[in-house]
Every structure is written in structure tokens, then in C-alpha cells.
Design an enzyme around this catalytic site. Structure first.
Site, PDB file in Angstrom:
ATOM      1  N   CYS A  82       0.857  -1.337  -0.109  1.00 34.90           N
ATOM      2  CA  CYS A  82       0.157   0.165   0.076  1.00 34.90           C
ATOM      3  C   CYS A  82       1.101   1.188  -0.005  1.00 34.90           C
ATOM      4  CB  CYS A  82      -0.787   0.099   1.206  1.00 34.90           C
ATOM      5  SG  CYS A  82      -2.445   1.146   0.911  1.00 34.90           S
ATOM      6  N   HIS A 189      -2.920  -5.379   1.528  1.00 31.54           N
ATOM      7  CA  HIS A 189      -2.273  -5.746   2.802  1.00 31.54           C
ATOM      8  C   HIS A 189      -2.307  -7.151   3.194  1.00 31.54           C
ATOM      9  CE1 HIS A 189      -2.281  -1.383   4.382  1.00 31.54           C
ATOM     10  NE2 HIS A 189      -3.308  -1.200   3.588  1.00 31.54           N
ATOM     11  N   GLU A 191      -0.386  -8.637   5.395  1.00 28.50           N
ATOM     12  CA  GLU A 191      -0.217  -8.698   6.790  1.00 28.50           C
ATOM     13  C   GLU A 191      -1.618  -8.608   7.724  1.00 28.50           C
ATOM     14  OE1 GLU A 191      -0.364  -4.232   6.015  1.00 28.50           O
ATOM     15  OE2 GLU A 191       0.479  -5.980   4.860  1.00 28.50           O
TER      16      GLU A 191
END
Length: 218
Positions: A82, A189, A191
Site C-alpha cells: 500500500c 495488505h 499482513e
């Protein structure tokens, strides 16, 4: 740097803790990077999601902008998610005049590109070289890649199914994951989902294993 692979996460702003956890799960030593000396001690660097203009300003404040640029130019593996993708780009559209770029990717990125369509959303993406089927991608006011240079490999684009999202038709086919040499970036994302495959892909790149990103999607 020893026998243990050490990967840093730029820890000036953004979702640092989630990246540190995902990297640790890959079996590497994951450390926060806030100073040039800490940058010198890592084998690779993750640039997390957050606010790209703030991160750009803090890179200068913490005397990290030029050191990170040099390390990437010298071949240090880097991964940006991002806002990290925005920082790595050669050029940013809709950015601030004082925003600084790291230039690790020969791409033009549009900042907050999805903001006019769907703001934040989730979808499944096929990512080149990622085994195990599509990745569930979380986009939060994400950028997309407007254009790529000749040495940049496109790893993922927005699927046709996203048109089911209100107002998202303009996003179909937009580039949301790229790689150039040792630099990897995603507009989403990984994560945040608990799916560690993108981080494992990067960790293998840092280790030198490079689980061929050119392989067919599994």
C-alpha cells in the site's frame, strides 16, 4: 550480517507490528528500523502500509531517505504494501509536491486510486508465482499502478468479479502487484489476513531462494 536472515520493517508510521509478526512466522529475524544504523544491519526491508506523505516526511526527519535509497539501488531486497508501494514508485500521481520517492520501481502509481470507487474492500486475486490458489486481498484506500517500465513484471491485476462492488467497474484490470528485480510491491495488505504466502515469497527472495515468481500460479 551473520547466518540468520534479518529483515527490517520501516517503523516510522503504519502497520509495523503486523509485518513484524508475519516475517517472524517465516523464520527470519524481524526488526524495527528507525535509524540508519538499524538499516545497515538488515538483509531486506519492508515498507508498511500507512500514510505515504507522512512516511516520506519522516524518512527525511530520521535521516533515512538517502540511506534507504542507496541500499535499494545497491540491490537490497525491498517489499512495499500500500503506502510502501507508493514510496517505492518512480512517480506518484495525486501526491503532494514535497513527497519524496525511493525510486526502487520503474512504475507510475496513483495514490488513493480506489478512494473514488470503493474506498476499502476485499477480493480474491491470482498472483503470479504464488502457490496454493488465489490470495485474499484487503485494500484500504489503496493505490494502483498506472503504468510500468520494461523491466517490471506485473504479478496481479484487479479481477472482473470486482465489478460486483458498487462503482468499482473502473478498477477492472488495474495493476495491484509488481516486481522489479529484488523489489516487490502490492497495493493490498497481506499482513492483515493471516495468509503468510506473500511474506514467505519475499523472505525467500531475501534468502536468495527466489521461489520463481515467473512460475505458473498454483
Amino acid at each position: 550480517m551473520g547466518n540468520v536472515t534479518t529483515i527490517g520493517v520501516l517503523a516510522l508510521q503504519g502497520d509495523v507490528r503486523e509485518h513484524l509478526s508475519a516475517l517472524t512466522d517465516c523464520g527470519v529475524r524481524a526488526v524495527a528500523v528507525r535509524r540508519p544504523a538499524e538499516l545497515d544491519a538488515v538483509d531486506g526491508l519492508v515498507l508498511p502500509g500507512g500514510e505515504s506523505t507522512t512516511m516520506s516526511r519522516l524518512l527525511e526527519t530520521f535521516d533515512l531517505l538517502e540511506p534507504v535509497r542507496r541500499r535499494i539501488a545497491d540491490g537490497m531486497p525491498a517489499y512495499g504494501s500500500c503506502a510502501g508501494m507508493i514510496l517505492l514508485a518512480r512517480q506518484v500521481l495525486d501526491g503532494r509536491a514535497d513527497q519524496r520517492q525511493l525510486g526502487g520501481l520503474d512504475v507510475v502509481v496513483r495514490r488513493n486510486a480506489f478512494g473514488r470507487q470503493v474506498d476499502s474492500f476485499e477480493t480474491d486475486l491470482s498472483l503470479v508465482g504464488l502457490e496454493g490458489g488465489p490470495v485474499h486481498a484487503v485494500f484500504i484506500r489503496a493505490p494502483w499502478v498506472e503504468s510500468v517500465g520494461p523491466d517490471v513484471e506485473v504479478l496481479a491485476t484487479v479481477p472482473r468479479s470486482l465489478q460486483q462492488e458498487p462503482g468499482a467497474g473502473a478498477a477492472e484490470g488495474r495493476i495491484v502487484a509488481v516486481r522489479q528485480g529484488m523489489v516487490l510491491a502490492t497495493a493490498f495488505h497481506p499482513e492483515l489476513t493471516g495468509d503468510g504466502r506473500v511474506h514467505r515469497l519475499f523472505c525467500d527472495l531475501v534468502r536468495g531462494g527466489d521461489r520463481s515468481l515467473n512460475a505458473a500460479t498454483g
